[in-house]
Design a protein around this motif. Structure first.
Motif, short mmCIF file in Angstrom:
data_model
loop_
_atom_site.label_atom_id
_atom_site.label_comp_id
_atom_site.label_asym_id
_atom_site.label_seq_id
_atom_site.Cartn_x
_atom_site.Cartn_y
_atom_site.Cartn_z
N UNK A 273 5.86 48.10 54.09
CA UNK A 273 5.32 46.81 54.52
C UNK A 273 4.03 46.95 55.32
N UNK A 274 3.80 48.15 55.87
CA UNK A 274 2.59 48.37 56.67
C UNK A 274 1.40 48.82 55.82
N UNK A 275 1.59 49.00 54.51
CA UNK A 275 0.49 49.47 53.67
C UNK A 275 -0.65 48.45 53.59
N UNK A 295 5.39 51.27 37.83
CA UNK A 295 6.25 50.12 38.14
C UNK A 295 6.48 49.96 39.64
N UNK A 296 7.00 48.81 40.02
CA UNK A 296 7.28 48.53 41.42
C UNK A 296 8.61 49.18 41.83
N UNK A 297 8.84 49.30 43.12
CA UNK A 297 10.11 49.91 43.56
C UNK A 297 11.31 49.15 43.04
N UNK A 298 12.28 49.87 42.45
CA UNK A 298 13.48 49.18 41.93
C UNK A 298 14.40 48.69 43.03
N UNK A 299 14.24 49.16 44.22
CA UNK A 299 15.07 48.76 45.34
C UNK A 299 14.38 49.16 46.64
N UNK A 300 15.16 49.26 47.69
CA UNK A 300 14.62 49.68 48.98
C UNK A 300 14.61 51.20 49.04
N UNK A 301 13.41 51.83 49.01
CA UNK A 301 13.36 53.29 49.05
C UNK A 301 13.86 53.81 50.40
N UNK A 302 14.30 55.06 50.45
CA UNK A 302 14.72 55.64 51.74
C UNK A 302 13.58 55.62 52.75
N UNK A 303 13.94 55.51 54.02
CA UNK A 303 12.93 55.44 55.08
C UNK A 303 12.04 56.68 55.09
N UNK A 304 12.62 57.86 54.79
CA UNK A 304 11.81 59.08 54.80
C UNK A 304 10.74 59.05 53.71
N UNK A 305 11.08 58.47 52.54
CA UNK A 305 10.11 58.37 51.45
C UNK A 305 9.02 57.37 51.81
N UNK A 306 9.41 56.25 52.41
CA UNK A 306 8.41 55.26 52.82
C UNK A 306 7.44 55.86 53.83
N UNK A 307 7.97 56.61 54.79
CA UNK A 307 7.10 57.22 55.79
C UNK A 307 6.17 58.25 55.14
#
Length: 398
Positions: A273-275, A295-307
């Motif tokens: 969300x901060x991108x 493609x877009x994320x199929x769900x909520x990625x893990x926090x470690x991947x987002x970071x």
């Protein structure tokens, strides 16, 4: 001479030795052989001397954990007194086993081997002594010295085996204690390693935040300087962006420093969300990121991947601002099991090895990818510099 012993174990040894003394003395006095002496005919004196020997031996056992070397010396003294008085072995001699155990369990390396030699030598000496004090009876029964020799060998063997078993038990306990200390040291080392990894993570975050913010500030300040005379409004907008970026960077640095002071506190980390805020900062610095998410994320990625995605993009875009030319292409491809990230920007006509390629920037991006079990490649492709990462969407491998 004296070891540091917890009060509980010191009291335990003293009370245990006192109980051992009270239990073995009646057994010794019950069997007259324990108080018979070839050289002291007075029965009262014999009893008192037996009591003295028993107190000496169990006193040695009481201090065996506190001072194994002193306990061994006291035990040898008590054994010499017992043999000098001509007493047969009694139940109180069990205290010697505790002393021998202590020399190998808690003594120094030198005392360990001295205790082993005492177990061998003391056992042999005890066998010879027991055969000598029974010499007359043996000769009367067998009327031969061979029987005395055989009995001496048998008694000596039993004594040696008993003392060596006590010494071996102490040696085994020494190994157990060393294993415990090794495990404790390993746990401490792992804790230090975890703390060091946390400091490295914070340092990496600090580098990302400061490098990105300074790149934006430098780009905006250069633009404001050139626009000050021709377009004051644009210069004012640049100064506003500089202030906002600096305040955000200061807030992030304060948060990281707070984490460094209080390692148990995990502050909020950037997410996908901060991108948009990151892209806005890059646009404000004069670089237009062309972002494609397919493609877009199929769900909520893990926090470690987002970071990891955020930090890699932050560093790659920072390097594009500082060292690249033209706009930047950003492509994110979210699959069920991985996310592929590509950042492409132009490079100067004469490519040179930039600080991003040889310094902390590229190293930090690679470490980010490796932390979550992914890979990252940064290289020149024709007139472009491309950062490509593949990160698994799932737990990082152990």
């Amino acid at each position: 001479m004296f070891r540091s012993v917890p009060r509980f174990w010191l009291v335990f040894d003293i009370v245990g030795s006192a109980v051992g003394l009270l239990l073995t003395l009646p057994l010794t006095f019950t069997f007259e052989a324990g108080t018979m002496s070839r050289w002291i005919p007075d029965g009262t004196a014999s009893y008192l001397l037996v009591l003295l020997v028993a107190v000496i031996l169990w006193g040695a056992a009481a201090i065996s954990r506190l001072s194994p070397v002193l306990a061994l010396g006291v035990a040898w003294f008590g054994a010499v007194v017992q043999m000098a008085c001509g007493f047969s072995p009694g139940a109180y001699d069990l205290a010697i086993l505790a002393v021998v155990f202590a020399t190998s369990a808690w003594g120094s390396v030198r005392l360990l081997w001295i205790g082993g030699a005492s177990a061998l030598g003391g056992g042999l000496l005890a066998g010879i002594y027991m055969s000598l004090i029974n010499e007359q009876a043996l000769i009367q029964d067998a009327e031969t010295g061979l029987r005395v020799a055989l009995v001496a060998v048998l008694l000596g063997t039993v004594s040696v085996l008993t003392l060596v078993m006590a010494w071996g038990g102490g040696l085994l306990w020494r190994v157990v204690l060393r294993g415990r200390r090794t495990r404790e040291a390993q746990v401490r080392a792992e804790a230090v390693a975890v703390a060091e990894q946390e400091r490295v993570r914070i340092a990496r975050d600090m580098h990302d935040v400061v490098a990105h913010s300074l790149a934006v500030v430098i780009a905006q300040s250069d633009g404001a300087r050139y626009a000050a005379a021709a377009d004051p409004a644009q210069a004012t907008a640049a100064l506003v962006t500089i202030g906002q970026t600096a305040r955000a960077a200061l807030s992030d640095v304060r948060l990281l420093l707070a984490q460094l002071r209080h390692s148990e506190g995990e502050g909020p980390q950037p997410t996908l969300a901060d991108l948009e805020t990151l892209y806005a900062q890059v646009r404000a610095a004069g670089v237009e990121p062309r972002v494609t998410v397919d493609p877009t994320p199929p769900g909520e990625p893990p926090a470690s991947i987002q970071l990891a995605v955020y930090r890699i993009l932050q560093e790659a875009l920072t390097n594009a601002i500082r060292h690249g030319t033209g706009d930047v292409d950003v492509r994110l491809s979210w699959y069920a099991d991985a996310v592929h990230l590509v950042v492409r920007n132009g490079v100067p006509a004469t490519p040179r090895q930039t600080s991003a390629e040889r310094g902390h920037g590229l190293i930090g991006m690679r470490e980010r990818a490796q932390l979550v079990g992914g890979t990252l490649v940064a290289e020149h492709e024709g007139s472009d510099f491309v950062v490509s990462a593949a990160l698994p969407v799932g737990p990082a491998p152990a």
